[in-house]
Design a protein around this motif. Structure first.
Motif, PDB file in Angstrom:
ATOM      1  N   TYR A 162       0.870  -1.167  -0.121  1.00  0.00           N
ATOM      2  CA  TYR A 162      -0.031  -0.055  -0.004  1.00  0.00           C
ATOM      3  C   TYR A 162       0.925   1.194  -0.037  1.00  0.00           C
ATOM      4  CZ  TYR A 162      -4.004  -3.011   1.329  1.00  0.00           C
ATOM      5  OH  TYR A 162      -4.930  -3.850   1.135  1.00  0.00           O
ATOM      6  N   PRO A 163       0.436   2.272  -0.935  1.00  0.00           N
ATOM      7  CA  PRO A 163       1.358   3.530  -0.681  1.00  0.00           C
ATOM      8  C   PRO A 163       0.771   4.339   0.676  1.00  0.00           C
ATOM      9  CG  PRO A 163      -0.520   3.733  -2.345  1.00  0.00           C
ATOM     10  CD  PRO A 163      -0.289   2.422  -1.880  1.00  0.00           C
ATOM     11  N   PHE A 164       1.963   4.830   1.213  1.00  0.00           N
ATOM     12  CA  PHE A 164       1.489   5.588   2.297  1.00  0.00           C
ATOM     13  C   PHE A 164       0.891   6.841   2.127  1.00  0.00           C
ATOM     14  CE2 PHE A 164       2.517   8.130   6.327  1.00  0.00           C
ATOM     15  CZ  PHE A 164       2.364   7.290   7.282  1.00  0.00           C
ATOM     16  N   PRO A 165      -0.265   6.992   2.826  1.00  0.00           N
ATOM     17  CA  PRO A 165      -1.217   8.270   2.545  1.00  0.00           C
ATOM     18  C   PRO A 165      -0.629   9.519   2.458  1.00  0.00           C
ATOM     19  CG  PRO A 165      -1.541   7.417   4.776  1.00  0.00           C
ATOM     20  CD  PRO A 165      -0.646   6.596   4.203  1.00  0.00           C
ATOM     21  N   ALA A 166      -1.180  10.576   1.688  1.00  0.00           N
ATOM     22  CA  ALA A 166      -0.567  11.805   1.717  1.00  0.00           C
ATOM     23  C   ALA A 166      -1.309  12.417   3.009  1.00  0.00           C
ATOM     24  CB  ALA A 166      -1.142  12.435   0.142  1.00  0.00           C
ATOM     25  N   VAL A 167      -0.408  13.198   3.586  1.00  0.00           N
ATOM     26  CA  VAL A 167      -0.873  13.995   4.822  1.00  0.00           C
ATOM     27  C   VAL A 167      -0.697  15.682   4.524  1.00  0.00           C
ATOM     28  CG1 VAL A 167      -0.423  14.278   7.216  1.00  0.00           C
ATOM     29  CG2 VAL A 167       0.135  12.136   6.406  1.00  0.00           C
ATOM     30  N   THR A 168      -2.069  16.145   4.628  1.00  0.00           N
ATOM     31  CA  THR A 168      -1.866  17.515   4.376  1.00  0.00           C
ATOM     32  C   THR A 168      -2.254  18.343   5.636  1.00  0.00           C
ATOM     33  OG1 THR A 168      -2.723  17.380   2.050  1.00  0.00           O
ATOM     34  CG2 THR A 168      -3.239  19.445   3.046  1.00  0.00           C
ATOM     35  N   VAL A 169      -1.722  19.032   6.222  1.00  0.00           N
ATOM     36  CA  VAL A 169      -1.675  20.001   7.409  1.00  0.00           C
ATOM     37  C   VAL A 169      -2.300  21.201   7.224  1.00  0.00           C
ATOM     38  CG1 VAL A 169      -0.558  20.533   9.684  1.00  0.00           C
ATOM     39  CG2 VAL A 169      -0.066  18.213   8.454  1.00  0.00           C
ATOM     40  N   CYS A 170      -3.223  21.601   7.923  1.00  0.00           N
ATOM     41  CA  CYS A 170      -3.537  23.048   7.479  1.00  0.00           C
ATOM     42  C   CYS A 170      -3.945  23.786   8.962  1.00  0.00           C
ATOM     43  CB  CYS A 170      -4.963  23.026   7.045  1.00  0.00           C
ATOM     44  SG  CYS A 170      -5.138  22.371   5.269  1.00  0.00           S
ATOM     45  N   ASN A 171      -3.499  24.831   8.986  1.00  0.00           N
ATOM     46  CA  ASN A 171      -3.388  25.751  10.447  1.00  0.00           C
ATOM     47  C   ASN A 171      -4.963  26.078  10.550  1.00  0.00           C
ATOM     48  OD1 ASN A 171      -3.031  27.118  12.539  1.00  0.00           O
ATOM     49  ND2 ASN A 171      -1.172  28.317  11.974  1.00  0.00           N
ATOM     50  N   ILE A 172      -5.643  26.024  11.524  1.00  0.00           N
ATOM     51  CA  ILE A 172      -6.852  26.620  11.746  1.00  0.00           C
ATOM     52  C   ILE A 172      -6.829  28.118  11.451  1.00  0.00           C
ATOM     53  CG2 ILE A 172      -8.633  26.926  13.167  1.00  0.00           C
ATOM     54  CD1 ILE A 172      -8.187  24.198  14.248  1.00  0.00           C
ATOM     55  N   ASN A 173      -5.762  28.632  11.874  1.00  0.00           N
ATOM     56  CA  ASN A 173      -5.695  30.393  11.764  1.00  0.00           C
ATOM     57  C   ASN A 173      -5.203  30.364  10.453  1.00  0.00           C
ATOM     58  OD1 ASN A 173      -5.411  33.031  12.185  1.00  0.00           O
ATOM     59  ND2 ASN A 173      -3.119  32.810  12.740  1.00  0.00           N
ATOM     60  N   ARG A 174      -6.257  30.891   9.598  1.00  0.00           N
ATOM     61  CA  ARG A 174      -5.775  31.264   8.047  1.00  0.00           C
ATOM     62  C   ARG A 174      -5.090  32.318   7.813  1.00  0.00           C
ATOM     63  NH1 ARG A 174      -4.521  27.197   6.921  1.00  0.00           N
ATOM     64  NH2 ARG A 174      -4.276  28.080   4.563  1.00  0.00           N
ATOM     65  N   VAL A 175      -5.127  33.385   8.666  1.00  0.00           N
ATOM     66  CA  VAL A 175      -4.584  34.697   8.749  1.00  0.00           C
ATOM     67  C   VAL A 175      -3.741  35.029   9.912  1.00  0.00           C
ATOM     68  CG1 VAL A 175      -5.020  37.301   8.267  1.00  0.00           C
ATOM     69  CG2 VAL A 175      -6.629  35.628   7.054  1.00  0.00           C
ATOM     70  N   SER A 176      -2.517  35.061   9.697  1.00  0.00           N
ATOM     71  CA  SER A 176      -1.348  35.565  10.621  1.00  0.00           C
ATOM     72  C   SER A 176      -1.290  36.839  11.157  1.00  0.00           C
ATOM     73  CB  SER A 176       0.004  35.226  10.305  1.00  0.00           C
ATOM     74  OG  SER A 176       0.940  35.393  11.021  1.00  0.00           O
ATOM     75  N   LEU A 177      -1.662  37.401  12.096  1.00  0.00           N
ATOM     76  CA  LEU A 177      -1.822  38.695  12.678  1.00  0.00           C
ATOM     77  C   LEU A 177      -0.496  39.207  12.371  1.00  0.00           C
ATOM     78  CD1 LEU A 177      -3.156  41.034  13.832  1.00  0.00           C
ATOM     79  CD2 LEU A 177      -2.597  39.975  15.993  1.00  0.00           C
ATOM     80  N   ARG A 178       0.638  38.643  12.608  1.00  0.00           N
ATOM     81  CA  ARG A 178       2.157  39.145  12.553  1.00  0.00           C
ATOM     82  C   ARG A 178       2.399  39.589  10.928  1.00  0.00           C
ATOM     83  NH1 ARG A 178       6.366  36.162  11.368  1.00  0.00           N
ATOM     84  NH2 ARG A 178       5.228  34.325  11.936  1.00  0.00           N
ATOM     85  N   LEU A 179       2.003  38.570  10.186  1.00  0.00           N
ATOM     86  CA  LEU A 179       2.289  38.505   8.848  1.00  0.00           C
ATOM     87  C   LEU A 179       1.532  39.608   8.140  1.00  0.00           C
ATOM     88  CD1 LEU A 179       2.860  34.740   7.594  1.00  0.00           C
ATOM     89  CD2 LEU A 179       4.680  36.612   8.362  1.00  0.00           C
ATOM     90  N   THR A 180       0.054  39.875   8.619  1.00  0.00           N
ATOM     91  CA  THR A 180      -0.754  40.679   8.105  1.00  0.00           C
ATOM     92  C   THR A 180      -0.349  42.063   8.364  1.00  0.00           C
ATOM     93  OG1 THR A 180      -2.729  39.074   8.416  1.00  0.00           O
ATOM     94  CG2 THR A 180      -3.144  41.605   8.277  1.00  0.00           C
ATOM     95  N   ARG A 181       0.273  42.146   9.423  1.00  0.00           N
ATOM     96  CA  ARG A 181       0.917  43.637   9.930  1.00  0.00           C
ATOM     97  C   ARG A 181       2.043  43.978   8.995  1.00  0.00           C
ATOM     98  NH1 ARG A 181      -0.176  43.555  16.393  1.00  0.00           N
ATOM     99  NH2 ARG A 181      -2.313  44.212  16.284  1.00  0.00           N
ATOM    100  N   LYS A 182       2.796  42.847   8.689  1.00  0.00           N
ATOM    101  CA  LYS A 182       3.959  43.051   8.012  1.00  0.00           C
ATOM    102  C   LYS A 182       3.534  43.432   6.526  1.00  0.00           C
ATOM    103  CE  LYS A 182       8.119  40.547   6.565  1.00  0.00           C
ATOM    104  NZ  LYS A 182       8.873  39.270   6.726  1.00  0.00           N
ATOM    105  N   LEU A 183       2.475  42.777   6.242  1.00  0.00           N
ATOM    106  CA  LEU A 183       1.951  43.018   4.630  1.00  0.00           C
ATOM    107  C   LEU A 183       1.356  44.433   4.678  1.00  0.00           C
ATOM    108  CD1 LEU A 183       1.275  42.086   1.798  1.00  0.00           C
ATOM    109  CD2 LEU A 183      -0.833  41.291   2.805  1.00  0.00           C
ATOM    110  N   VAL A 184       0.572  44.792   5.622  1.00  0.00           N
ATOM    111  CA  VAL A 184       0.019  46.296   5.646  1.00  0.00           C
ATOM    112  C   VAL A 184       0.873  47.336   5.581  1.00  0.00           C
ATOM    113  CG1 VAL A 184      -1.723  47.629   6.789  1.00  0.00           C
ATOM    114  CG2 VAL A 184      -2.075  45.227   6.467  1.00  0.00           C
ATOM    115  N   ASP A 185       2.231  46.954   6.241  1.00  0.00           N
ATOM    116  CA  ASP A 185       2.890  48.135   6.459  1.00  0.00           C
ATOM    117  C   ASP A 185       3.700  48.436   5.261  1.00  0.00           C
ATOM    118  OD1 ASP A 185       2.800  48.394   9.295  1.00  0.00           O
ATOM    119  OD2 ASP A 185       4.327  46.925   9.512  1.00  0.00           O
ATOM    120  N   LYS A 186       3.507  47.569   4.163  1.00  0.00           N
ATOM    121  CA  LYS A 186       4.233  47.693   2.757  1.00  0.00           C
ATOM    122  C   LYS A 186       3.309  48.382   2.062  1.00  0.00           C
ATOM    123  CE  LYS A 186       7.349  43.875   3.410  1.00  0.00           C
ATOM    124  NZ  LYS A 186       8.029  42.434   2.825  1.00  0.00           N
ATOM    125  N   LEU A 187       1.986  48.502   2.193  1.00  0.00           N
ATOM    126  CA  LEU A 187       0.786  49.038   1.311  1.00  0.00           C
ATOM    127  C   LEU A 187       1.004  50.230   1.250  1.00  0.00           C
ATOM    128  CD1 LEU A 187      -1.993  46.411   2.208  1.00  0.00           C
ATOM    129  CD2 LEU A 187      -0.371  46.151   0.492  1.00  0.00           C
TER     130      LEU A 187
END
Length: 535
Positions: free
Chosen positions: A95-120
């Protein structure tokens, strides 16, 4: 008129001759055949009523056999393929070992969002904090209508900012999603330490941008013919082990009211959609995800059947049967992948775009202005039957032919399924980790904090394998039909040769003999006439 009468007379004479021959041969056939009851019909010394009764009985028996044969054939035509258990001890290494997809419940990072908004570059009337708050609305692209308030103006304003800064929706999503490197702290495969970035790749799923292991995209497949990984043993030491690091203070837009990750276990060639086996792993837990694999394969006898006569198709036949515009977005055909493409086509037809989380072609990617359309037609694509309005208003009165398939998507003839069971415990605060190697310690600097451990592994050394095969082969049909004819009419294979002998060979030989006798008589008459003239 004279020619027409002569023609009618000749036809009548020919018909009478044929009927006479058929009657004669039928009586000889009835007297000499091995079929049960027919000899009583052909015996001239019996009373006519007895012969008629036997003829009726023979006719009824033959008709009964034919009717049952028709019903049997109809059943065969509707049940051509059947599934049986081939083995209950099929080695796990197959049997092929299954694919494992990990998704963070938090879809929008506050830290990364502020970093992006600072560049806008923002208009003077719009503050950065307002844009940071509006970035929560990116989850509407995944689940339209999740926000109950009227947000049309907010969506338009945020999309205007993206357009003014030349940002596409996929670029924004990648900028505000926590990276796999920060989410996955340590990884093990088959009890060996491996860098997580060597195992996991950022991939889009139905929950947005996630981290996938052993998931083969079309690009990977075309480049090096990548195949799914396999393992040779069971147990958590011989599977995939992960150390997840959470950042609770970084949560800004979650699609669940919890802190944790969503783990999807699926076949390596299948898109990680809602139909994948899914488990939720929350913060500071030690989780076992036990996988029970199952395989169903089809024999070559199934492949020999026409596509219209079997309710499945093989992976290499997918492009021949689907009727979609954007084919070839996955490494291989599967029923799940076909439904994904079907949903994408429905959205494209209704809204003129394709959501960013689906594989893309040349179609425009849906932006924030398309959310209203996505919400209106949600019942058309977010169901098991894309392309049909399955809203609560129409579902009760809708009649669906189960023999039909959405977008002509047919089930797979060969496929794998992974059933997942989970168990978990709370991490002990006194245990610290070195990578994924555990030992006991009371050092305060090495205590667990905002982390979870996950083990994905096969449950046993063997598993169940199913086989799909032709329910009735030509041998079964031959034996069944022959048995029915033998039961009701005493029919056998020799009866066919008897029929051919009496109604074909005997007719031809008799005709040739009669013609030869006529020619001999004519020759004799001519010879006598010549002799008389000579005298």
């Amino acid at each position: 008129m004279t020619n027409r009468k002569k023609l009618h007379k000749n036809l009548r004479k020919t018909l009478q001759t044929c009927l006479s021959i058929i009657k004669k041969q039928s009586m000889e056939f009835c007297r000499d055949t091995g079929l049960h009851g027919y000899k009583y019909i052909g015996e001239s010394h019996r009373a006519m009523k007895d012969r008629i009764v036997w003829a009726i009985m023979a006719f009824v028996s033959l008709c009964t056999a034919i009717v049952i044969i028709v019903f049997t054939y109809d059943y065969y035509a509707n049940h051509r393929v059947s599934s049986v258990i081939k083995s209950t001890h099929y080695g796990i290494w197959n049997y092929p070992f299954p694919a494992v997809t990990v998704c963070n419940i938090n879809r929008v990072s506050l830290r990364l969002t502020r970093k992006l908004v600072d560049k806008l570059n923002l208009p003077p009337s719009i503050s950065k904090e307002l844009v940071v708050q509006d970035m929560k609305l990116l989850n509407e692209l995944l689940y339209p209508g999740q926000t109950e308030q009227n947000i049309r103006y907010n969506l338009s304003r945020l999309q205007y900012i993206f357009d003014a800064n030349g940002l596409s929706i996929p670029t924004v999503i990648e900028s505000v999603t926590q990276s796999c490197e920060s989410l996955l702290t340590a990884c093990k495969l088959k009890n060996y330490d491996v860098q997580c970035n060597q195992l996991f790749t950022p991939r889009y799923s139905r929950d947005g941008l996630c981290c996938s292991f052993n998931y083969i995209s079309r690009e990977q497949f075309l480049e090096n013919k990548t195949k799914p990984l396999k393992v040779t043993s069971c147990g958590y030491q011989n599977g995939l082990s992960l150390l997840i690091s959470f950042e609770p203070d970084d949560y800004h837009a979650s699609f669940l009211g919890s802190i944790g990750i969503k783990v999807m276990v699926h076949y390596s060639y299948d898109y990680p959609d809602f139909d994948a086996s899914t488990k939720l792993v929350i913060i500071e837990k030690y989780s076992f995800l036990t996988v029970y694999p199952k395989q169903t394969y089809s024999t070559e006898h199934v492949r020999e059947l026409e596509n219209t006569k079997r309710d499945c198709i093989f992976a290499d036949e997918g492009d021949k049967v689907t009727t979609m515009d954007n084919q070839g977005l996955f490494a291989r055909y599967s029923y799940q992948n076909c439904l994904v493409e079907c949903r994408a086509n429905v959205i494209k037809a209704k809204c003129g775009c394709i959501p960013y989380y689906y594989p893309q072609n040349e179609t425009r990617v849906c932006d924030l202005r398309d959310i209203e359309c996505l919400e209106v037609y949600k019942s058309w694509y977010a169901s098991s039957w894309p392309g049909r309005d399955l809203s609560p208003k129409t579902l009760r009165s809708m009649q669906i032919d189960v023999k039909d398939r959405p977008c002509n998507c047919k089930p797979d003839c060969d496929f794998y399924r992974y059933v997942v069971e989970s168990s978990e415990g709370t991490l002990n605060k006194r245990i610290f980790h070195v990578g994924l190697k555990y030992s006991t310690s009371f050092g305060e600097n090495n205590t667990w904090k905002n982390q979870s451990v996950i083990h994905v592994f096969f449950d046993d050394l063997v598993s169940v394998q199913f086989r799909q095969d032709v329910h009735y082969s030509w041998r079964h049909i031959f034996a069944t039909f022959g048995g029915l004819l033998g039961l009701f009419a005493g029919f056998s294979l020799m009866s066919i040769f008897e029929f051919i002998y009496f109604f074909v060979i005997r007719v031809m030989t008799n005709t040739c003999s009669e013609k030869h006798d006529v020619d001999r008589i004519l020759i004799t008459k001519n010879q006598r006439s010549k002799n008389q003239m000579t005298e």
